[in-house]
Write an enzyme that holds these catalytic residues in place. Structure first.
Site, short mmCIF file in Angstrom:
data_model
loop_
_atom_site.label_atom_id
_atom_site.label_comp_id
_atom_site.label_asym_id
_atom_site.label_seq_id
_atom_site.Cartn_x
_atom_site.Cartn_y
_atom_site.Cartn_z
N SER A 185 0.85 -1.25 0.02
CA SER A 185 -0.06 -0.10 -0.15
C SER A 185 0.92 1.32 0.14
O SER A 185 0.29 2.29 -0.38
CB SER A 185 -0.91 0.11 1.09
OG SER A 185 -0.36 -0.05 2.43
N HIS A 213 -5.18 -4.29 -1.92
CA HIS A 213 -5.00 -3.07 -2.77
C HIS A 213 -4.84 -3.67 -4.30
O HIS A 213 -4.52 -2.84 -5.14
CB HIS A 213 -3.59 -2.31 -2.51
CG HIS A 213 -3.79 -1.51 -1.32
ND1 HIS A 213 -4.14 -0.29 -1.06
CD2 HIS A 213 -3.54 -2.00 -0.13
CE1 HIS A 213 -4.27 0.26 0.11
NE2 HIS A 213 -3.70 -0.77 0.82
N LYS A 244 -11.98 -0.92 -0.56
CA LYS A 244 -11.16 -0.01 -1.46
C LYS A 244 -12.04 -0.18 -2.84
O LYS A 244 -12.93 0.54 -2.92
CB LYS A 244 -9.96 -0.84 -1.55
CG LYS A 244 -9.24 -0.39 -0.15
CD LYS A 244 -7.85 -1.21 -0.02
CE LYS A 244 -7.20 -0.38 1.12
NZ LYS A 244 -7.69 -0.89 2.25
#
Lengths: 394, 86
Positions: A185, A213, A244
């Protein structure tokens, strides 16, 4: 009441920031206007630090699904999955996730943080060994701590370094748990997943990959780095988040293991917390349905990432990795990074300020997260704001 | 290896990291205090120590390590454990 001495270091940082007059950790978005824009201090601000990679937070179908669930099932479950908080939707989402990944089963957790905490602490105990990448997220470190297992770090993204440490374990390597992330990240660099899978197979270890991610971003169906590398079937457990690309909150694990049915009951972060609200489950299921076919969004995201990467490179900035949804600008000095971050905010661009020890290599970073929902004009405006700092310095 | 040999080897590894903050490093030197290594630097130091001694040092084993001597003791324990297991 006297001050708690354990908080002295945090208090010192807070006082230092107060002296400088910049508080990067207290930013408030007064009004959210879209996946990529908000009002901060009365200013229209481009949000380039949100992890909203596909811009799913305002998707009309997801909003409608959440609204319907809110009206039909209420605001919350008021209980844990194991006691009184399991609704049909929770299990349906687990089955959706298992189908999406082509794995036997799934477990839904209340946050992504808890998914790592819950899985690592259920899979390993005090007599076991967990090997983790040196640049792992705090949730992985904390999961290891909760497990009580012997935790050994290996050098970041270095499969040979992992092999060396597994070799030292001798016969115990066969029972070891290896934890890596798909995309890291801070810098946005991705794991050499093929190499890690080769090492895992050589020693017979168990491999858990956190695709927080990379889910929705990489791979033909958006299943992450393991899918992109063609080794998804060799990964024992995939952990991910709803907060996310799916634009919500929550976490999960999918796997083929026979243990999937009982792991949840051995996982304290699963057992002792309230389950996700019905609206969250409904919106997440809707977003997940879109993920496999979201080629257009992934294409737009990649184009935006390349545009930002090229723009910042042209301005002479040092960047953390090849073009990806995370574009990190390496600044080095903490004070300069702080002032740079404040300059960007005052020029209508919000990014994440990251400073050691949260960052690798003792570098301070300005971390941008790109969204498919950013327009080319917004990407250019982000570059212009970065460029204006260079100009201010000259 | 005896304790003094382990300490001596650690001093060799630590000297460049000290950057002149202390003139003499020995078993009583504090890693985070006198050498001013933050938690991240201590973790990275451990990777170098592991390579040098060809051992793996679990994170949980260094939680109580305060001085160079404490670290040497942990390394000896791990070396002895590996020796017994072989």
């Amino acid at each position: 009441m006297k001050e708690n001495p354990r908080l002295q270091a945090v208090r010192a940082v807070q006082q230092e920031l107060a002296t400088i007059g910049i508080d990067p950790f207290g930013v408030q978005i007064d009004r959210i206007l879209s996946p990529t824009e908000g009002l901060i201090d009365g200013r229209h601000t481009i949000l380039a630090g949100t992890n909203n990679y596909l811009g799913m937070t305002f998707d009309a179908d997801c909003v409608a699904a959440a609204r319907n669930a809110l009206e039909t099932s209420g605001t919350g479950t008021t209980g844990s999955r194991m006691a009184n908080g399991s609704y049909a939707g929770h299990r349906e989402l687990e089955l959706d996730l298992a189908r999406y990944y082509g794995k036997r089963d799934a477990i839904v957790f209340s946050t992504g943080y808890q998914a790592n905490l819950g899985m690592i602490s259920a899979l390993a105990g005090p007599s076991d060994t967990v090997l983790i990448d040196a640049d792992s997220h705090a949730s992985i470190y904390d999961g290891c701590k909760l497990s009580g297992a012997n935790t050994i770090r290996f050098r970041h993204n270095d499969a040979e370094d992992l092999a060396k440490r597994l070799r030292r374990l001798g016969a115990d390597a066969e029972n070891a748990l290896v934890v890596v992330e798909g995309v890291y990240s801070m810098l946005g660099d991705r794991a050499p997943m093929n190499e890690f899978v080769d090492v895992k197979k050589e020693f017979g270890a168990v491999l858990l990959v956190d695709e927080a991610h990379s889910m929705g971003v990489l791979g033909n169906k958006g299943r992450g780095v393991a899918e992109e590398a063609g080794v998804l079937a060799d990964v024992d457990y995939v952990v991910g988040t709803f907060s996310k690309s799916l634009g919500n909150t929550g976490g999960f694990c999918v796997g083929d293991s026979d243990d999937m049915g009982v792991l949840r009951y051995a996982s304290r972060p699963y057992v002792f917390t309230a389950s996700l609200a019905p609206a969250t489950i409904a919106a997440t299921r809707q977003a997940l349905r879109k993920l496999a076919g979201a080629d257009d969004l992934r294409q737009r995201l990649q184009e935006n990432a390349e545009r930002l990467h090229a723009g910042l490179s042209a301005l002479g900035f040092r960047l953390g990795a090849a073009p990806n949804a995370v574009v990190a600008v390496l600044v080095g000095d903490k004070l300069e990074a702080l002032r740079f971050w404040d300059h960007l905010l005052k020029h209508g661009v919000y990014v994440n300020l990251m400073v050691p020890p949260a960052t690798p290599g003792n570098e301070s970073l300005l971390r941008c997260s790109v969204s498919a929902a950013h327009t080319p004009a917004q990407i250019d405006a982000i570059c212009a704001a970065f460029g204006s700092w260079t100009g201010a310095k000259a | 290896m005896n304790h003094q040999d382990v300490v001596a080897q650690l001093v060799t590894i630590l000297t460049p990291l000290a950057e002149g903050r202390v003139t003499v490093i020995d078993g009583t030197t504090e890693l985070t205090g006198q050498l001013a290594l933050d938690s991240l630097k201590v973790m990275d130091l451990m990777l170098a120590v592991e390579d040098d001694f060809d051992i793996s040092v679990p994170i949980n084993a260094i939680a109580e390590v305060r001085t160079v001597g404490d670290l040497a003791t942990q390394i000896q324990k791990i070396q002895q454990g590996a020796g017994q297991g072989a």
